[in-house]
Design an enzyme around this catalytic site. Structure first.
Site, mmCIF file in Angstrom:
data_model
loop_
_atom_site.group_PDB
_atom_site.id
_atom_site.type_symbol
_atom_site.label_atom_id
_atom_site.label_comp_id
_atom_site.label_asym_id
_atom_site.label_seq_id
_atom_site.Cartn_x
_atom_site.Cartn_y
_atom_site.Cartn_z
ATOM 1 C CB SER A 4 -0.888 0.002 1.246
ATOM 2 O OG SER A 4 -1.551 1.242 1.387
ATOM 3 C CE1 TYR A 47 -4.464 -2.051 5.171
ATOM 4 C CE2 TYR A 47 -3.576 0.103 4.588
ATOM 5 C CZ TYR A 47 -4.092 -1.121 4.215
ATOM 6 O OH TYR A 47 -4.219 -1.424 2.876
#
Length: 676
Positions: A553, A566
């Site tokens: 990501s 995250y």
């Protein structure tokens, strides 16, 4: 019912039962009257199954349509058996209208035999008689005067003339057994022809069962009986990558495994070595299985290391033997040797591995070798198995017509022969990746915690020759090991793994619990590590290199708000890419990553609450979150699952063959996430 409709229905019925003929084997025909598209007058026509295709699924488009007057006129210009291959090109000048499918080599058999309907089939029972040492005598004993023996002749125009002459000389006959090959039956109507075919097949089956010996493959060999199923499957999974790597020495292959009872019985008996060495006989069989298999000569209880070492020795010897076979029979006009690796590998006590350019080809090769086992059983039950000469097999395997047929095959897709395993493939990005990889030719293992979703995606992609579903929790070492076992037993091995499984919980630091932190790290950091480790084990055993791709990501390099767990786990994944690229490069395994921006539409993560959480962080309605993300990018474009799939394809399709340790941003341009 029209002539064509009756032919199609008869073909489909015959082809639906594997006792009647093998997949894509045999052909059927009907003669009747049609209209000349130019003159409008009636003309006699032949409808016959064209080259390729399968009787069980034959449709009208799979028929070749020829004018009988022109086809029969070829008899007067036939230059003789030494030049009979020229007649195949002549069939094109006999076509009616646009002609339909390409005429097959067996067209002459159907056109020249004086019967309105003809079936040529490859039933195991019929080939058993055809390959028995005293097949001619057994044919007469089995069928009496109703069926005539035809000595072996390679398929072609001369065989058509031979059968036509035999039918003319034996008006009482309803068909013939073709030595080393199969059967042909005929009839005045479609119903009569089908009944005659089935009578020949069932009569041969009964004859073999009643007349045959109880143990046609000989006595059970101590230690060569099948392992119990759990141990058998585990052993097969351990050997599959090694065997696939050996079978892919000349060119990559997809594998298939079967431990059907008929295979295990054959592998446990003392005639195994002799019969396997004789090879298959029917051309449809050995064109897919090669002239003989590679047979392991150790019991299944031998240590794994010893088995692997012996397989490598046998493989080297197999390649030398195949090269000698080619050298012995090749002529200056023969096509180049296509490859010396086995298509069939037999492991006593475990089962059979088969190989091909795709999963269907590999599976069909296994089915054909099972046909061959049944043929050997029948022949040995009543006589001695005596297939056609090796020189004749070579003439067909390296036939100019076969070479031309192979040359007409469509160019393989970029990911053909590659086996991909995608985690989190039940929805969103993972689903898009699985679909794209399959569309580009890969076999895909669709892995997801949600087994129902995985099954739905696999079904959407296609049948089990293209995609198989697996239910897996990537935090479980045992489940990951089981997933890779299923993958290698389905397709032979694994070449391309995508670590995509993930989830997200968006909270500020002070609200993030240890459970929140552990869950995200367990699924993405630990899960990716466990999947990559198992993938590396398989790929190293295969010795074919491979690709591991992490769907990381932009948050791995960009400090987004309220996202500590995250973002940290994505940074962990990002560094795994670099670490594994450095470690696995010596094995030809490339490790790369993709850094998407927020993918809202179609995302399982966003649909499960992450979207609402992130929308609240940025103060926008949830249904406008995708547009919000797009506005903050340099390109002002929303990132969709298929954009991430495009990046995975770019990394794995071969154009970036010298790239490893790379992260590709797929974020439409987030300046703060630029890699440095």
């Amino acid at each position: 019912m029209s002539t064509v409709a009756a032919l199609i229905e008869r073909s489909n019925r015959l082809g639906a039962d594997p006792r009647n003929t093998n997949y894509a084997g045999g052909n059927t025909s009907a003669k009747g009257t049609g209209t000349d598209p130019v003159t409008g007058t009636d003309v006699e026509l032949l409808w016959v199954k064209g080259s390729g295709g399968d009787l069980g699924t034959l449709a009208e488009g799979g028929l070749a349509v020829l004018r009988l007057d022109r086809l029969r006129a070829l008899v007067d210009v036939y230059p003789g058996v030494d030049r009979e291959d020229e007649m195949v090109a002549a069939f094109d000048y006999c076509l009616h209208g646009k002609g339909g499918a390409a005429p097959s080599i067996d067209t002459a058999m159907h056109g020249l035999v004086d019967a309105a309907h003809v079936d040529h089939l490859h039933p195991d029972s019929g080939i058993a008689l055809a390959t028995a040492a005293d097949g001619e005598a057994l044919t007469k004993e089995c069928f009496g005067e109703k069926v005539v023996w035809v000595p072996w002749r390679r398929p072609g125009f001369q065989l058509g003339l031979d059968i036509a002459a035999i039918k003319a000389a034996h008006p009482e006959a309803i068909g013939c057994v073709l030595g080393g090959h199969g059967i042909t039956a005929w009839g005045a109507t479609s119903e009569e022809c089908e009944a005659n075919s089935l009578w020949m097949i069932r009569t041969a089956e009964s004859f073999l069962a009643e007349r045959g010996s109880a143990e046609p493959f000989g006595a059970l060999v101590d230690g060569f009986g099948p392992l119990p199923e759990p141990q058998r499957r585990a052993r097969a999974a351990a050997l599959a990558p090694v065997v696939r790597g050996l079978a892919s020495t000349d060119k990559p292959q997809v594998g298939h495994f079967t431990d059907a009872d008929v295979v295990l019985e054959f592998l446990s008996r003392d005639k195994l070595a002799r019969l396997a060495a004789l090879g298959t006989s029917c051309p449809d069989h050995f064109l897919r299985t090669k002239v003989r298999p590679l047979v392991l000569d150790l019991p299944a209880t031998a240590p794994l290391e010893e088995t692997v070492a012996r397989l490598r020795e046998l493989h080297a010897a197999y390649r030398e033997d195949y090269a000698a076979y080619y050298a012995q029979h090749a002529t200056p006009d023969s096509p180049a040797m296509r490859g010396a690796d086995p298509a069939i590998v037999l492991i006593p006590g475990v089962g059979m591995f088969s190989y091909g350019k795709d999963a269907q080809t590999a599976r069909v090769a296994a089915e054909f070798y099972i046909n061959a086992i049944n043929v050997m059983r029948g022949a040995e039950a009543v006589s001695t198995y005596a297939p056609i000469e090796e020189s004749e097999k070579f003439r067909i395997e390296y036939w100019a017509l076969e070479e031309a047929k192979l040359a007409r095959m469509p160019k393989p897709k970029p990911l053909a022969t590659r086996v991909a395993l995608v985690t989190g493939a039940g929805s969103g990005i993972g689903k898009a990746i699985a679909q794209r990889l399959a569309a580009e030719g890969a076999c895909v293992v669709v892995a997801d915690l949600n087994g129902e979703a995985a099954a739905d995606v696999a079904a959407e992609i296609g049948g089990t020759d293209v995609a198989v579903p697996v239910t897996v929790d990537v935090t479980s070492e045992e489940q990951i090991a089981a997933t890779f076992e299923q993958a290698v037993l389905a397709f032979g091995g694994v070449d391309l793994v995508v670590n995509n499984a993930g989830l997200s919980i968006s909270k500020p630091l002070l609200e993030t619990t240890a459970a929140d932190w552990d869950l995200q790290h367990d699924v993405m950091a630990r899960g990716s590590f466990l999947v990559s480790r198992q993938a590396a084990r398989v790929m190293i055993d295969q010795q074919l290199g491979g690709d591991i791709v992490y769907i990381a990501s932009k948050n791995g390099v960009f400090a987004g708000p309220n996202n500590v767990a995250y973002g940290a786990t994505k940074a962990d994944q990002a560094h795994q890419v670099r670490l594994l690229a450095a470690e696995l490069g010596e094995h030809g395994i490339r490790v790369n990553g993709v850094n998407p921006d927020g993918v809202v539409r179609g995302s399982g993560i966003f649909a499960s609450g992450w979207g609402a959480q992130r929308a609240a962080v940025y103060g926008v309605p949830e249904d406008e979150l995708g547009a919000f993300y797009a506005k903050r990018t340099l390109l002002k474009r929303e990132v969709l699952p298929e954009h991430v799939a495009n990046a995975v394809y770019a990394l794995t399709a071969g154009q970036l063959s010298h790239t490893t340790g790379l992260h590709i941003p797929v974020d439409a341009g987030v300046a703060a996430a630029f890699l440095r």
